[in-house]
Design a protein around this motif. Structure first.
Motif, mmCIF file in Angstrom:
data_model
loop_
_atom_site.group_PDB
_atom_site.id
_atom_site.type_symbol
_atom_site.label_atom_id
_atom_site.label_comp_id
_atom_site.label_asym_id
_atom_site.label_seq_id
_atom_site.Cartn_x
_atom_site.Cartn_y
_atom_site.Cartn_z
ATOM 1 N N SER A 129 0.821 -1.205 0.000
ATOM 2 C CA SER A 129 0.000 0.000 0.000
ATOM 3 C C SER A 129 0.859 1.262 0.000
ATOM 4 O O SER A 129 0.602 2.206 -0.759
ATOM 5 C CB SER A 129 -0.937 -0.002 1.210
ATOM 6 O OG SER A 129 -1.822 -1.097 1.164
ATOM 7 N N LEU A 153 -14.947 6.272 -11.293
ATOM 8 C CA LEU A 153 -15.147 4.930 -10.746
ATOM 9 C C LEU A 153 -15.615 3.967 -11.830
ATOM 10 O O LEU A 153 -15.123 2.839 -11.921
ATOM 11 C CB LEU A 153 -16.158 4.982 -9.599
ATOM 12 C CG LEU A 153 -16.472 3.636 -8.936
ATOM 13 C CD1 LEU A 153 -15.197 3.019 -8.352
ATOM 14 C CD2 LEU A 153 -17.530 3.805 -7.855
ATOM 15 N N THR A 208 -5.922 5.091 -0.127
ATOM 16 C CA THR A 208 -7.350 4.835 0.008
ATOM 17 C C THR A 208 -7.951 4.321 -1.291
ATOM 18 O O THR A 208 -8.815 3.431 -1.281
ATOM 19 C CB THR A 208 -8.081 6.114 0.452
ATOM 20 O OG1 THR A 208 -7.476 6.603 1.659
ATOM 21 C CG2 THR A 208 -9.539 5.855 0.697
ATOM 22 N N ALA A 209 -7.502 4.856 -2.425
ATOM 23 C CA ALA A 209 -8.017 4.405 -3.723
ATOM 24 C C ALA A 209 -7.668 2.941 -3.974
ATOM 25 O O ALA A 209 -8.517 2.152 -4.415
ATOM 26 C CB ALA A 209 -7.450 5.281 -4.833
ATOM 27 N N THR A 220 -7.008 0.673 -1.686
ATOM 28 C CA THR A 220 -7.765 -0.131 -0.728
ATOM 29 C C THR A 220 -9.215 -0.291 -1.181
ATOM 30 O O THR A 220 -9.798 -1.379 -1.057
ATOM 31 C CB THR A 220 -7.718 0.525 0.658
ATOM 32 O OG1 THR A 220 -6.352 0.700 1.063
ATOM 33 C CG2 THR A 220 -8.428 -0.321 1.688
ATOM 34 N N SER A 221 -9.794 0.769 -1.714
ATOM 35 C CA SER A 221 -11.183 0.702 -2.169
ATOM 36 C C SER A 221 -11.328 -0.273 -3.331
ATOM 37 O O SER A 221 -12.279 -1.070 -3.366
ATOM 38 C CB SER A 221 -11.663 2.100 -2.586
ATOM 39 O OG SER A 221 -11.556 3.015 -1.520
ATOM 40 N N PHE A 251 -11.060 -3.760 -2.043
ATOM 41 C CA PHE A 251 -12.275 -4.126 -1.309
ATOM 42 C C PHE A 251 -13.391 -4.532 -2.270
ATOM 43 O O PHE A 251 -14.168 -5.453 -1.997
ATOM 44 C CB PHE A 251 -12.722 -2.952 -0.442
ATOM 45 C CG PHE A 251 -13.986 -3.207 0.322
ATOM 46 C CD1 PHE A 251 -13.970 -3.967 1.477
ATOM 47 C CD2 PHE A 251 -15.195 -2.681 -0.120
ATOM 48 C CE1 PHE A 251 -15.133 -4.204 2.194
ATOM 49 C CE2 PHE A 251 -16.364 -2.921 0.586
ATOM 50 C CZ PHE A 251 -16.334 -3.689 1.745
ATOM 51 N N LEU A 252 -13.448 -3.867 -3.430
ATOM 52 C CA LEU A 252 -14.475 -4.176 -4.426
ATOM 53 C C LEU A 252 -14.105 -5.357 -5.304
ATOM 54 O O LEU A 252 -14.896 -5.785 -6.147
ATOM 55 C CB LEU A 252 -14.726 -2.947 -5.313
ATOM 56 C CG LEU A 252 -15.301 -1.711 -4.617
ATOM 57 C CD1 LEU A 252 -15.349 -0.535 -5.569
ATOM 58 C CD2 LEU A 252 -16.684 -2.005 -4.056
ATOM 59 N N GLY A 307 -7.284 -3.988 1.552
ATOM 60 C CA GLY A 307 -8.657 -3.933 1.098
ATOM 61 C C GLY A 307 -9.297 -5.305 1.029
ATOM 62 O O GLY A 307 -10.478 -5.478 1.369
ATOM 63 N N SER A 338 -12.576 -6.837 3.015
ATOM 64 C CA SER A 338 -13.645 -7.612 2.382
ATOM 65 C C SER A 338 -13.870 -8.929 3.118
ATOM 66 O O SER A 338 -15.020 -9.364 3.305
ATOM 67 C CB SER A 338 -13.301 -7.867 0.916
ATOM 68 O OG SER A 338 -14.293 -8.636 0.278
#
Length: 343
Positions: free
Chosen positions: A144, A190, A275-276, A278-279, A282-283, A295, A299
């Motif tokens: 990260s 996004l 943060t980007a 990690t997001s 997560f998705l 991320g 999840s």
């Protein structure tokens, strides 16, 4: 002092140190980052150093077949196998890292089905695939931060260059570039990231290039405003009247003023970059499956509510990392603020 620092630089350093929260955060962040940079020596399923029959090996850097220790197979030795450990300990010794798991090592000796709770062997428990959470946190922290640093550095270079060209030359060039940036910034980033992630195989460099498409615009307006202001100063006009080239004027007389705002914003850009990533992880649109990712751990925490250590570990790690970077950014902002004086 070993370097001849200007009075302004010395004042800024004093201002930074005066913000004790930011200075302590910088020390803590550097310690964590340096530890995770050597993650292979902190968490690994291979010994750091091994001696067998008066010969030394470093399994961290080299792949050694089992036959080298008197085993039966020519494949890479599994140092967690008790049989291999007995072969080596009979004629030598091994030095293990503090955590005897790598980010992809599966613990097949769990006392209960994965995810297993924290224990003496797995200090932070395991995820739903039996992998050590502490090892994945160490490697995920490194990924990260390195990703955020690279994205911040490259996007800042492009943003500063674009803002410098706009602000210094102005006129029609500034008008056209500003309209292009406004259109580009208004795109649904996004959705575009999701489309690109579906088109290309996800990976570290692929994600870096995809996120770079939109992250470079964050500094353009700030640098452009600084160049628009500074280009009308008397010393800049005098340099132009003396025949100094535009490139020299930008680099020597105008850019240093813009770098103050740039350096002030960079810690916050780094926070946004982490943060980007990690997001996206997560998705499920980020790093490849199996990669150490904070991320992905978030999840897993969402999908395994019966294992609270997963979500808590990921939350605490991200919260600590982003908080330290935010405090560092505040200290940098204070250091470059001419209105503040050291208390």
């Amino acid at each position: 002092m070993p370097f001849n620092l200007s009075p302004i630089t010395l004042r800024r350093l004093e201002q930074f140190r005066a913000n004790r929260r930011g200075a302590i955060s910088l020390v803590l962040f550097l310690i964590l980052f340096l530890v995770t940079l050597g993650a292979e020596f902190v968490a690994n399923d291979k010994p750091i150093l091994l001696r067998f029959e008066d010969r030394f090996y470093m399994p961290v850097f080299q792949e050694i077949p089992e036959t080298a220790f008197g085993g039966d197979f020519e494949t890479a030795a599994d140092y967690r196998d008790p049989f291999v450990q007995d072969l080596i300990n009979a004629k030598g010794w091994m030095i293990w890292p503090p955590v005897r798991f790598s980010y992809d090592t599966i613990n097949y000796d769990l006392p209960q089905p994965a995810p297993a709770p924290p224990s003496a062997e797995n200090l932070l428990g395991t995820d739903d695939q039996g992998r050590d959470v502490l090892a994945r946190v160490i490697y995920g922290f490194r990924v990260s931060v390195l990703f955020g640093l690279m994205l911040t550095f490259v996007s800042s270079l492009i943003g500063v260059l674009a803002g410098a060209v706009q602000g210094y030359y102005g006129g029609r060039l500034d008008l056209i570039m500003q309209r292009v940036i406004e259109v580009w910034s208004s795109l649904p980033s996004l959705y575009i990231l999701i489309i690109f992630s579906a088109m290309f195989v996800p990976g570290f460099w692929t994600l870096l290039l995809i996120l770079l498409l939109f992250s470079w615009v964050s500094l353009v307006d700030v640098v452009r405003a600084e160049f628009l202001r500074t280009r009308n100063f008397d010393y800049v006009r005098a340099a132009a009247a003396l025949g100094v080239s535009n490139a020299v004027i930008i680099r020597r007389h105008v850019l240093p003023n813009a770098m103050v705002a740039t350096l002030t914003l960079m810690p916050f850009i780094l926070t946004g970059s982490i943060t980007a990533l990690t997001s996206l992880d997560f998705l499920g649109l980020g790093m490849p499956p199996g990669s150490p990712s904070l991320g992905e751990m978030l999840s897993q925490g969402k999908n395994n509510l019966q294992a609270p250590w997963l979500g808590i570990t990921a939350f605490v790690t991200l919260g600590l990392m982003l908080s330290l970077l935010t405090f560092i950014g505040e200290a940098v902002r204070d250091a470059f603020d001419p209105r503040k004086t050291k208390m």
